[in-house]
Design an enzyme around this catalytic site. Sequence first.
Site, PDB file in Angstrom:
ATOM      1  N   ASP A 129       6.599   4.158 -12.311  1.00 27.43           N
ATOM      2  CA  ASP A 129       5.136   4.167 -12.375  1.00 27.43           C
ATOM      3  C   ASP A 129       4.710   4.363 -13.818  1.00 27.43           C
ATOM      4  OD1 ASP A 129       2.914   4.177 -10.093  1.00 27.43           O
ATOM      5  OD2 ASP A 129       2.174   5.305 -11.815  1.00 27.43           O
ATOM      6  N   CYS A 169      -2.915  -2.593  -0.373  1.00 27.09           N
ATOM      7  CA  CYS A 169      -3.742  -1.947   0.661  1.00 27.09           C
ATOM      8  C   CYS A 169      -5.159  -2.517   0.598  1.00 27.09           C
ATOM      9  CB  CYS A 169      -3.732  -0.433   0.515  1.00 27.09           C
ATOM     10  SG  CYS A 169      -4.309   0.156  -1.084  1.00 27.09           S
ATOM     11  N   LYS A 226       6.291   5.231  -0.137  1.00 21.98           N
ATOM     12  CA  LYS A 226       7.181   4.099   0.187  1.00 21.98           C
ATOM     13  C   LYS A 226       8.564   4.315  -0.423  1.00 21.98           C
ATOM     14  CE  LYS A 226       3.190   1.041   0.310  1.00 21.98           C
ATOM     15  NZ  LYS A 226       2.277   2.039  -0.299  1.00 21.98           N
ATOM     16  N   ALA A 270       4.157   5.355  -7.370  1.00 21.13           N
ATOM     17  CA  ALA A 270       3.391   6.586  -7.082  1.00 21.13           C
ATOM     18  C   ALA A 270       2.421   6.363  -5.925  1.00 21.13           C
ATOM     19  CB  ALA A 270       2.635   7.023  -8.330  1.00 21.13           C
ATOM     20  N   GLY A 313       4.701   7.894  -4.037  1.00 25.21           N
ATOM     21  CA  GLY A 313       6.090   8.008  -3.595  1.00 25.21           C
ATOM     22  C   GLY A 313       6.318   7.904  -2.105  1.00 25.21           C
TER      23      GLY A 313
END
Length: 450
Positions: free
Chosen positions: A286, A385, A268, A264, A266
């Site tokens: 997810d 990230c 990628k 999630a 979504g």
Amino acid sequence: MKKQRKKNVREVAMDLLEAIEKNQSYSNLLLNHAINQNRLEQKDIGLLTELVYGTLQRKMTLDYYLQPYIKKPNKVESWVKQLLRITVYQMVHLNKIPDHAALNEAVEIAKNKGHKGIASFVNGILRNIQRNGMRQVDEIKDPIQRISIATSHPEWLVARWVEQFGLETTEEMCKLNLQAPTQTARVNRTKATTEEVMTLLEEEGYAVKRSEWISEAIHALRGNLAKSTAFKSGLITIQDESSMLACCALNPQKDEKILDACAAPGGKTTHLAEAMSGSGEVIAIDLHEHKVKLISQTADRLGLKNIVTLALDSRQVQDHFPQESFDRILLDAPCSGLGVMRRKPDMKYTKKADDLVRLQAIQLDLLNAVTPLLKKGGMLVYSTCTVDESENHQVISRFLSDHKEFVGDSTLKERLPQALQTFVNDYEIQVLPQYIGSDGFYIACLRKKV
């Protein structure tokens, strides 16, 4: 009964900042709610966004400016602090608003929300600042403390990054985190070329430019691409360039079976599905049902039929899939998000060093759970990230020492944009925000021995 008056944009901003600080709520969600609730005009929406995000981004610096003028800070009500921050932010950073206008507005809000005494207090502080000016951050002798105050990053975080990246790189990263990010979109090349989509967007009144680094990426120079016809028609997906690198690294091939283990919302997943030209199968997992629905909705909007979604804790994947059943696996692990602080400035003030330790355990658990599902010779991409070594390099080093059946894949470099190749260290890359103006992002590319 006191008649309900319509709040002006500065008062809405003040209330929002107070709610964010008190409830540790997400600024983007509260901002959207406030815009709808207060029926703001278009010109006021821009100012509200600027005031909320700008004040949040620079909160520690603004407090540093205010501190000499507030004798008993603990006795100042929370909303009054927010009002003072907003006003000082306008005085320092918004040239189009005259100081006297910002100041008078603040006094009026203080009078309406509080009483004459608070209005007098606010007026006195702001007049003093106007008369005497702001104290200089350069006066701070300790370099870590100076970077912390100048860029509004907690001192523990600056010290941690200085240890990992050095003083100069850390300062550069912290300064970039103060700049508003550019909206980036990925073209759905199963439906159109990048050039065709750019032409459509320009005809609709958007100003866009092509990414220098990723051929399917475009930057919005004017307008919100999520409201465009191209978006509604499934021609684009809003996604940061650094996030697009995960698909470049995994390098999916036609007809393969791929697992996206923490999928999630979504971005990628759909990038992988597009890269396979609608062939093969991407299984997107997810933990939360409502997030899995988002992935399905995005896949439908983009017209992608090769995505299967499943609500499942990825630590239990071995109960659902046979071992060695996937050609490639992407694990974009839950992380501290320290690479996306430009988008979520409130995050800077809520994260703690302990969070990173807790997350490291979850990241390793997820890696240990998904890797038995990878075929021999198959590829695993681990991404986050964040920019912190404890969630990135340390996790992968630990994983490789525990799993001798895996090796680092040094061909990663060949699959990344040329501008980033110099930052690749064998099988991993730590993208810092200043490299290509993207989010901070980490990728490790591993291969299972045959």
